[in-house]
Motif scaffolding. Structure first.
Motif, PDB file in Angstrom:
ATOM      1  N   ARG A 184       0.848  -1.184   0.000  1.00 30.40           N
ATOM      2  CA  ARG A 184       0.000   0.000   0.000  1.00 30.40           C
ATOM      3  C   ARG A 184       0.886   1.237   0.000  1.00 30.40           C
ATOM      4  O   ARG A 184       1.841   1.341   0.779  1.00 30.40           O
ATOM      5  N   GLU A 185       0.595   2.201  -0.870  1.00 37.45           N
ATOM      6  CA  GLU A 185       1.446   3.382  -0.987  1.00 37.45           C
ATOM      7  C   GLU A 185       1.453   4.227   0.287  1.00 37.45           C
ATOM      8  O   GLU A 185       2.455   4.821   0.646  1.00 37.45           O
ATOM      9  N   SER A 186       0.325   4.286   0.983  1.00 38.74           N
ATOM     10  CA  SER A 186       0.215   5.190   2.136  1.00 38.74           C
ATOM     11  C   SER A 186       1.105   4.801   3.303  1.00 38.74           C
ATOM     12  O   SER A 186       1.577   5.667   4.046  1.00 38.74           O
ATOM     13  N   ASP A 187       1.370   3.490   3.477  1.00 40.24           N
ATOM     14  CA  ASP A 187       2.178   3.068   4.630  1.00 40.24           C
ATOM     15  C   ASP A 187       3.215   1.992   4.292  1.00 40.24           C
ATOM     16  O   ASP A 187       3.898   1.475   5.173  1.00 40.24           O
ATOM     17  N   ASN A 188       3.323   1.638   3.000  1.00 34.63           N
ATOM     18  CA  ASN A 188       4.314   0.668   2.513  1.00 34.63           C
ATOM     19  C   ASN A 188       4.135  -0.716   3.146  1.00 34.63           C
ATOM     20  O   ASN A 188       5.077  -1.481   3.290  1.00 34.63           O
ATOM     21  N   VAL A 189       2.915  -1.045   3.522  1.00 34.17           N
ATOM     22  CA  VAL A 189       2.641  -2.331   4.162  1.00 34.17           C
ATOM     23  C   VAL A 189       2.176  -3.339   3.099  1.00 34.17           C
ATOM     24  O   VAL A 189       1.407  -2.999   2.193  1.00 34.17           O
ATOM     25  N   LEU A 190       2.673  -4.592   3.233  1.00 33.27           N
ATOM     26  CA  LEU A 190       2.178  -5.667   2.380  1.00 33.27           C
ATOM     27  C   LEU A 190       0.700  -5.901   2.689  1.00 33.27           C
ATOM     28  O   LEU A 190       0.305  -5.969   3.862  1.00 33.27           O
ATOM     29  N   VAL A 191      -0.116  -6.016   1.653  1.00 38.33           N
ATOM     30  CA  VAL A 191      -1.555  -6.105   1.873  1.00 38.33           C
ATOM     31  C   VAL A 191      -2.071  -7.502   1.552  1.00 38.33           C
ATOM     32  O   VAL A 191      -1.441  -8.244   0.792  1.00 38.33           O
ATOM     33  N   PRO A 192      -3.211  -7.899   2.122  1.00 40.10           N
ATOM     34  CA  PRO A 192      -3.814  -9.196   1.786  1.00 40.10           C
ATOM     35  C   PRO A 192      -4.224  -9.229   0.315  1.00 40.10           C
ATOM     36  O   PRO A 192      -4.846  -8.285  -0.184  1.00 40.10           O
ATOM     37  N   LEU A 193      -3.904 -10.318  -0.350  1.00 38.06           N
ATOM     38  CA  LEU A 193      -4.283 -10.515  -1.743  1.00 38.06           C
ATOM     39  C   LEU A 193      -5.131 -11.775  -1.871  1.00 38.06           C
ATOM     40  O   LEU A 193      -5.032 -12.684  -1.047  1.00 38.06           O
ATOM     41  N   TYR A 194      -5.946 -11.801  -2.909  1.00 39.72           N
ATOM     42  CA  TYR A 194      -6.833 -12.932  -3.132  1.00 39.72           C
ATOM     43  C   TYR A 194      -6.836 -13.274  -4.624  1.00 39.72           C
ATOM     44  O   TYR A 194      -6.619 -12.416  -5.488  1.00 39.72           O
ATOM     45  N   SER A 195      -7.108 -14.532  -4.902  1.00 41.37           N
ATOM     46  CA  SER A 195      -7.163 -14.967  -6.292  1.00 41.37           C
ATOM     47  C   SER A 195      -8.573 -14.911  -6.851  1.00 41.37           C
ATOM     48  O   SER A 195      -8.779 -15.150  -8.039  1.00 41.37           O
ATOM     49  N   ASP A 196      -9.550 -14.570  -5.993  1.00 44.23           N
ATOM     50  CA  ASP A 196     -10.936 -14.491  -6.450  1.00 44.23           C
ATOM     51  C   ASP A 196     -11.592 -13.230  -5.910  1.00 44.23           C
ATOM     52  O   ASP A 196     -11.133 -12.626  -4.940  1.00 44.23           O
ATOM     53  N   ARG A 197     -12.682 -12.828  -6.530  1.00 52.02           N
ATOM     54  CA  ARG A 197     -13.393 -11.590  -6.209  1.00 52.02           C
ATOM     55  C   ARG A 197     -14.029 -11.612  -4.822  1.00 52.02           C
ATOM     56  O   ARG A 197     -14.090 -10.601  -4.133  1.00 52.02           O
ATOM     57  N   ALA A 198     -14.465 -12.799  -4.405  1.00 49.30           N
ATOM     58  CA  ALA A 198     -15.131 -12.906  -3.107  1.00 49.30           C
ATOM     59  C   ALA A 198     -14.153 -12.931  -1.938  1.00 49.30           C
ATOM     60  O   ALA A 198     -14.555 -12.814  -0.778  1.00 49.30           O
ATOM     61  N   GLY A 199     -12.857 -13.110  -2.221  1.00 46.25           N
ATOM     62  CA  GLY A 199     -11.864 -13.158  -1.153  1.00 46.25           C
ATOM     63  C   GLY A 199     -11.846 -14.469  -0.406  1.00 46.25           C
ATOM     64  O   GLY A 199     -11.360 -14.538   0.725  1.00 46.25           O
ATOM     65  N   SER A 200     -12.334 -15.528  -1.046  1.00 47.36           N
ATOM     66  CA  SER A 200     -12.373 -16.834  -0.376  1.00 47.36           C
ATOM     67  C   SER A 200     -11.075 -17.616  -0.544  1.00 47.36           C
ATOM     68  O   SER A 200     -10.826 -18.581   0.186  1.00 47.36           O
ATOM     69  N   SER A 201     -10.232 -17.193  -1.490  1.00 50.17           N
ATOM     70  CA  SER A 201      -8.970 -17.895  -1.730  1.00 50.17           C
ATOM     71  C   SER A 201      -7.810 -16.916  -1.606  1.00 50.17           C
ATOM     72  O   SER A 201      -7.601 -16.062  -2.472  1.00 50.17           O
ATOM     73  N   ALA A 202      -7.063 -17.034  -0.496  1.00 50.66           N
ATOM     74  CA  ALA A 202      -5.963 -16.105  -0.245  1.00 50.66           C
ATOM     75  C   ALA A 202      -4.803 -16.375  -1.198  1.00 50.66           C
ATOM     76  O   ALA A 202      -4.556 -17.510  -1.612  1.00 50.66           O
ATOM     77  N   LEU A 203      -4.109 -15.276  -1.516  1.00 58.11           N
ATOM     78  CA  LEU A 203      -2.945 -15.349  -2.395  1.00 58.11           C
ATOM     79  C   LEU A 203      -1.746 -14.836  -1.616  1.00 58.11           C
ATOM     80  O   LEU A 203      -1.847 -13.822  -0.904  1.00 58.11           O
TER      81      LEU A 203
END
Length: 277
Positions: free
Chosen positions: A27-46
């Motif tokens: 994230r640009e605002s705080d340079n923190v790694l953010v949660p990512l997902y492989s699907d739109r619903a966020g049911s599969s973490a990346l």
């Protein structure tokens, strides 16, 4: 929760697709790694970072501005301030409002088609000041009852002409109509309590002719009349009658004449008359 998608293509300076790179999203605002997902619903973490195998792909994340970096050996390519969000999926753009703690409102536009408005509730003053925020909604009928939001924090009715009020230590300033001289003075009792004729230079042929207004029983109308150094005759007309005190018919040279009337439902009855000594 629904997450927006970001589609990427990793290529080198010559435009060749680079496969097998490590993709990192911060994230640009705080340079923190953010949660990512492989699907739109966020049911599969990346994983973050994750390894790309084709040079093109997609990840899903919550709306924000991101720094996306691809690394493979000595090869590194960064994309700065990458916008990711759902607002691009609709015609109307919802703006997220950032507020200070304890102030204002905020809009959660995770789903732009159904934004959620929340915030600190407005608190009225009880002696130490209030808190600004979201005001309470008026109840059904408040508009018809002529209510307004008071500083105390609640909707209250406005005191008006039809409301019985007790005035304490209040001064009512009389409304004055000032006329220099006229044989038929123009007087509107709707906006006048005192008629002040300052230098009468002719006889008053009728005080009734140009008299208008709708009076209520008990209303008081006072005349203060002074001539210009010559006594002038006064004819009051049908709207004025003697009710205990005779109607004066002339001024006394250069003396202030004061005549008081009270409306009795039919006409203005004379209840007092006095000439300056």
């Amino acid at each position: 929760m629904v997450y927006a998608a970001y589609n990427y293509t990793i290529s080198d300076a010559s435009g060749n697709i680079v496969t097998g790179s490590s993709i990192e999203v911060r994230r640009e605002s705080d340079n923190v790694l953010v949660p990512l997902y492989s699907d739109r619903a966020g049911s599969s973490a990346l994983a973050n970072p994750f390894t790309d195998s084709t040079g093109t792909g997609r990840f899903h994340a919550a709306g924000s501005a991101y720094k996306v970096t691809a690394t493979l050996g000595a090869f590194t390519r960064s994309f700065r301030y990458v916008p990711v969000g759902l607002s691009g999926e609709v015609d109307t753009i919802f703006e997220s409002i950032t507020t200070n703690s304890g102030e204002g409102v905020s809009i959660d536009n995770t789903d732009p088609s159904n934004p959620v408005v929340s915030g600190v509730a407005f608190t009225g003053d009880s002696g130490a000041g209030g808190v600004k925020g979201m005001v309470p909604a008026p109840a059904a009928g408040d508009a018809a009852a002529n209510k307004y939001l008071a500083a105390g924090g609640s909707w209250v009715a406005v005191s008006g002409p039809s409301t019985t009020e007790t005035l304490t230590n209040k001064r009512i300033t009389p409304r004055v109509t000032t006329i220099t001289s006229s044989g038929t003075p123009t007087i509107n009792t709707n906006n006048c309590d005192i008629v002040n004729i300052t230098a009468l230079a002719e006889a008053i042929t009728s005080m009734t002719t140009n008299l208008t207004g709708t009076a209520s029983i008990g209303d008081v109308l006072i005349f203060q009349i002074k001539d210009n150094g010559t006594a002038r005759a006064i004819t009051w007309g049908a709207s004025f009658t003697a009710k205990g005190v005779a109607l004066p018919t002339t001024t006394v040279i250069s003396k202030l004449l004061t005549v008081a009337f009270m409306w009795n439902g039919t006409d203005w009855g004379c209840v007092g008359s006095a000439s300056e000594v």
